[in-house]
Design a protein around this motif. Structure first.
Motif, PDB file in Angstrom:
ATOM      1  N   THR A 121       0.770  -1.307  -0.102  1.00  0.00           N
ATOM      2  CA  THR A 121       0.135  -0.048  -0.042  1.00  0.00           C
ATOM      3  C   THR A 121       0.717   1.367   0.130  1.00  0.00           C
ATOM      4  O   THR A 121       2.032   1.176   0.465  1.00  0.00           O
ATOM      5  CB  THR A 121      -1.038   0.057   1.312  1.00  0.00           C
ATOM      6  OG1 THR A 121      -0.223  -0.064   2.353  1.00  0.00           O
ATOM      7  CG2 THR A 121      -1.760  -1.065   1.522  1.00  0.00           C
ATOM      8  N   TRP A 122       0.454   2.408  -0.577  1.00  0.00           N
ATOM      9  CA  TRP A 122       1.362   3.632  -0.652  1.00  0.00           C
ATOM     10  C   TRP A 122       0.337   4.610  -0.753  1.00  0.00           C
ATOM     11  O   TRP A 122      -0.768   4.552  -1.281  1.00  0.00           O
ATOM     12  CB  TRP A 122       2.099   3.649  -1.689  1.00  0.00           C
ATOM     13  CG  TRP A 122       1.554   3.773  -3.216  1.00  0.00           C
ATOM     14  CD1 TRP A 122       1.222   4.599  -3.972  1.00  0.00           C
ATOM     15  CD2 TRP A 122       1.321   2.450  -3.953  1.00  0.00           C
ATOM     16  NE1 TRP A 122       0.811   4.273  -5.030  1.00  0.00           N
ATOM     17  CE2 TRP A 122       0.744   2.993  -5.278  1.00  0.00           C
ATOM     18  CE3 TRP A 122       1.217   0.965  -3.710  1.00  0.00           C
ATOM     19  CZ2 TRP A 122       0.303   2.210  -5.975  1.00  0.00           C
ATOM     20  CZ3 TRP A 122       0.869   0.260  -4.710  1.00  0.00           C
ATOM     21  CH2 TRP A 122       0.501   0.616  -6.027  1.00  0.00           C
ATOM     22  N   SER A 123       0.626   5.830   0.009  1.00  0.00           N
ATOM     23  CA  SER A 123      -0.043   7.051  -0.100  1.00  0.00           C
ATOM     24  C   SER A 123       0.604   8.272   0.006  1.00  0.00           C
ATOM     25  O   SER A 123       2.027   8.052   0.494  1.00  0.00           O
ATOM     26  CB  SER A 123      -1.288   7.073   0.926  1.00  0.00           C
ATOM     27  OG  SER A 123      -0.595   6.843   2.226  1.00  0.00           O
ATOM     28  N   LEU A 124       0.261   9.475  -0.131  1.00  0.00           N
ATOM     29  CA  LEU A 124       1.044  10.722   0.216  1.00  0.00           C
ATOM     30  C   LEU A 124       1.044  10.993   1.721  1.00  0.00           C
ATOM     31  O   LEU A 124      -0.075  10.673   2.190  1.00  0.00           O
ATOM     32  CB  LEU A 124       0.283  11.810  -0.343  1.00  0.00           C
ATOM     33  CG  LEU A 124       1.033  13.075  -0.414  1.00  0.00           C
ATOM     34  CD1 LEU A 124       2.511  13.261  -1.167  1.00  0.00           C
ATOM     35  CD2 LEU A 124       0.414  14.421  -0.910  1.00  0.00           C
ATOM     36  N   ASN A 125       2.278  11.258   2.039  1.00  0.00           N
ATOM     37  CA  ASN A 125       2.279  11.616   3.463  1.00  0.00           C
ATOM     38  C   ASN A 125       1.792  12.813   3.732  1.00  0.00           C
ATOM     39  O   ASN A 125       2.075  13.787   3.189  1.00  0.00           O
ATOM     40  CB  ASN A 125       3.829  11.660   4.028  1.00  0.00           C
ATOM     41  CG  ASN A 125       4.218  11.996   5.304  1.00  0.00           C
ATOM     42  OD1 ASN A 125       3.202  12.315   6.094  1.00  0.00           O
ATOM     43  ND2 ASN A 125       5.304  11.592   5.707  1.00  0.00           N
ATOM     44  N   THR A 126       0.728  12.811   4.548  1.00  0.00           N
ATOM     45  CA  THR A 126      -0.305  14.124   4.655  1.00  0.00           C
ATOM     46  C   THR A 126       0.447  15.128   5.706  1.00  0.00           C
ATOM     47  O   THR A 126      -0.274  16.282   5.587  1.00  0.00           O
ATOM     48  CB  THR A 126      -1.467  13.760   5.578  1.00  0.00           C
ATOM     49  OG1 THR A 126      -1.231  12.918   6.837  1.00  0.00           O
ATOM     50  CG2 THR A 126      -2.436  12.907   4.616  1.00  0.00           C
ATOM     51  N   THR A 127       1.686  14.807   6.018  1.00  0.00           N
ATOM     52  CA  THR A 127       2.271  15.906   6.813  1.00  0.00           C
ATOM     53  C   THR A 127       2.982  16.991   5.814  1.00  0.00           C
ATOM     54  O   THR A 127       3.333  18.032   6.287  1.00  0.00           O
ATOM     55  CB  THR A 127       3.626  15.535   7.562  1.00  0.00           C
ATOM     56  OG1 THR A 127       4.541  14.617   6.917  1.00  0.00           O
ATOM     57  CG2 THR A 127       2.814  14.595   8.717  1.00  0.00           C
ATOM     58  N   PHE A 128       3.022  16.714   4.736  1.00  0.00           N
ATOM     59  CA  PHE A 128       3.590  17.712   3.705  1.00  0.00           C
ATOM     60  C   PHE A 128       2.537  18.628   2.957  1.00  0.00           C
ATOM     61  O   PHE A 128       1.400  18.007   3.167  1.00  0.00           O
ATOM     62  CB  PHE A 128       4.000  16.973   2.420  1.00  0.00           C
ATOM     63  CG  PHE A 128       5.509  16.335   2.763  1.00  0.00           C
ATOM     64  CD1 PHE A 128       6.433  17.001   2.470  1.00  0.00           C
ATOM     65  CD2 PHE A 128       5.704  14.937   3.147  1.00  0.00           C
ATOM     66  CE1 PHE A 128       7.869  16.449   2.683  1.00  0.00           C
ATOM     67  CE2 PHE A 128       7.063  14.380   3.484  1.00  0.00           C
ATOM     68  CZ  PHE A 128       7.867  15.199   3.137  1.00  0.00           C
ATOM     69  N   PRO A 129       2.984  19.981   2.668  1.00  0.00           N
ATOM     70  CA  PRO A 129       1.717  20.743   2.492  1.00  0.00           C
ATOM     71  C   PRO A 129       1.177  20.456   0.896  1.00  0.00           C
ATOM     72  O   PRO A 129       1.663  19.522   0.362  1.00  0.00           O
ATOM     73  CB  PRO A 129       2.823  21.849   2.081  1.00  0.00           C
ATOM     74  CG  PRO A 129       4.008  21.681   2.176  1.00  0.00           C
ATOM     75  CD  PRO A 129       4.262  20.461   2.841  1.00  0.00           C
ATOM     76  N   SER A 130      -0.186  20.850   0.999  1.00  0.00           N
ATOM     77  CA  SER A 130      -1.017  20.579  -0.048  1.00  0.00           C
ATOM     78  C   SER A 130      -0.015  20.982  -1.440  1.00  0.00           C
ATOM     79  O   SER A 130       0.446  22.008  -1.537  1.00  0.00           O
ATOM     80  CB  SER A 130      -2.172  21.412  -0.099  1.00  0.00           C
ATOM     81  OG  SER A 130      -2.597  21.619  -1.106  1.00  0.00           O
ATOM     82  N   GLY A 131      -0.214  20.175  -2.577  1.00  0.00           N
ATOM     83  CA  GLY A 131       0.547  20.626  -3.815  1.00  0.00           C
ATOM     84  C   GLY A 131       1.749  19.893  -3.849  1.00  0.00           C
ATOM     85  O   GLY A 131       2.443  20.134  -4.960  1.00  0.00           O
ATOM     86  N   THR A 132       2.210  19.239  -2.768  1.00  0.00           N
ATOM     87  CA  THR A 132       3.557  18.589  -3.022  1.00  0.00           C
ATOM     88  C   THR A 132       3.631  17.709  -4.070  1.00  0.00           C
ATOM     89  O   THR A 132       4.657  17.408  -4.786  1.00  0.00           O
ATOM     90  CB  THR A 132       3.948  17.802  -1.533  1.00  0.00           C
ATOM     91  OG1 THR A 132       3.845  18.848  -0.668  1.00  0.00           O
ATOM     92  CG2 THR A 132       5.250  17.324  -1.800  1.00  0.00           C
ATOM     93  N   ASP A 133       2.611  17.229  -4.239  1.00  0.00           N
ATOM     94  CA  ASP A 133       2.368  16.008  -5.310  1.00  0.00           C
ATOM     95  C   ASP A 133       1.878  16.534  -6.486  1.00  0.00           C
ATOM     96  O   ASP A 133       1.411  15.514  -7.415  1.00  0.00           O
ATOM     97  CB  ASP A 133       1.670  14.913  -4.795  1.00  0.00           C
ATOM     98  CG  ASP A 133       0.177  15.266  -4.507  1.00  0.00           C
ATOM     99  OD1 ASP A 133      -0.050  16.470  -4.548  1.00  0.00           O
ATOM    100  OD2 ASP A 133      -0.734  14.504  -4.427  1.00  0.00           O
ATOM    101  N   SER A 134       2.058  17.706  -7.031  1.00  0.00           N
ATOM    102  CA  SER A 134       1.324  18.321  -8.241  1.00  0.00           C
ATOM    103  C   SER A 134       2.064  17.803  -9.385  1.00  0.00           C
ATOM    104  O   SER A 134       1.673  17.857 -10.584  1.00  0.00           O
ATOM    105  CB  SER A 134       1.448  19.591  -8.102  1.00  0.00           C
ATOM    106  OG  SER A 134       2.978  20.214  -7.990  1.00  0.00           O
ATOM    107  N   THR A 135       3.397  17.287  -9.192  1.00  0.00           N
ATOM    108  CA  THR A 135       4.003  16.981 -10.602  1.00  0.00           C
ATOM    109  C   THR A 135       3.964  15.331 -10.700  1.00  0.00           C
ATOM    110  O   THR A 135       4.538  14.845 -11.627  1.00  0.00           O
ATOM    111  CB  THR A 135       5.493  17.316 -10.515  1.00  0.00           C
ATOM    112  OG1 THR A 135       6.129  16.963  -9.276  1.00  0.00           O
ATOM    113  CG2 THR A 135       5.586  18.870 -10.485  1.00  0.00           C
TER     114      THR A 135
END
Length: 198
Positions: A54-68
């Motif tokens: 399983t994998w997901s974005l670490n929610t401690t990072f600010p919004s938009g970190t995964d935009s690329t």
């Protein structure tokens, strides 16, 4: 004129060197949370057992970190204990030359959460100690972030995979029979030679 040619050549060479070097692991942010189903020190059998990743974005990072992020590539990676004295599994900071993660588990389009994949351990995976790592890649297929099922020292949540040995009981029986036959034949020919000599 010669100076302009030299400057143009210098710029072209520096651009070429920069693109050839590629992405380094040390430049990536650990923004993905990756977990794998095997518990620490569990031994799996190649060709039989399954790993749920399983994998997901670490929610401690600010919004938009995964935009690329466009894709996530999940791989099976060698732990340091299985890399020792094995140059073909060597960890290198340049990801194009890195041999830590050689076994692909899955590549899927990126979504921030609820990502799960069940992987049957392939029959060609060698005996070793492993962990799971996921890379987030951009539209240019370059790694921009990662996450792994172990800590930064690659010492926790490691599991083992036992490869297929390729030996069967029938093969062992055949080898014993042929060995016995060769010994009996040797003594038989030796006895016949001695008898002819008299």
């Amino acid at each position: 004129m010669a100076i302009q040619g030299f400057l143009v050549a210098s710029i072209l060479i520096s651009c070429f060197v920069a693109t050839c070097y590629g992405v380094t692991f040390s430049s990536l942010q650990n923004t993905l949370v990756v977990t794998a189903s095997p518990h620490s020190d569990q031994e799996l059998k190649a060709g039989e057992d399954k790993i749920t990743v399983t994998w997901s974005l670490n929610t401690t990072f600010p919004s938009g970190t995964d935009s690329t992020y466009k894709m996530v590539k999940v791989k099976l990676c060698y732990a340091p204990i299985s890399q020792k004295d094995r140059g073909w599994r060597k960890t290198v900071d340049n990801l194009k030359k890195d041999k830590t993660c050689q076994h692909k588990i899955v590549a899927k389009p990126y979504t921030a959460s609820n990502n799960t994949f069940t992987y049957t351990v392939q029959r060609d995976v060698p005996t070793a100690t492993y962990f799971v790592r996921g890379y987030a890649v951009n539209a240019a297929d370059e790694e921009v972030a990662f996450g792994q099922s172990t800590d930064s020292h690659k010492a926790t949540n490691l599991f083992k995979i036992q490869a297929i040995s390729g030996r069967h009981v029938s093969l062992d029986i055949a080898s014993v029979c042929f060995s016995a036959f060769s010994i009996v034949s040797l003594f038989g020919f030796f006895y016949m030679e001695k008898r002819k000599a008299k």
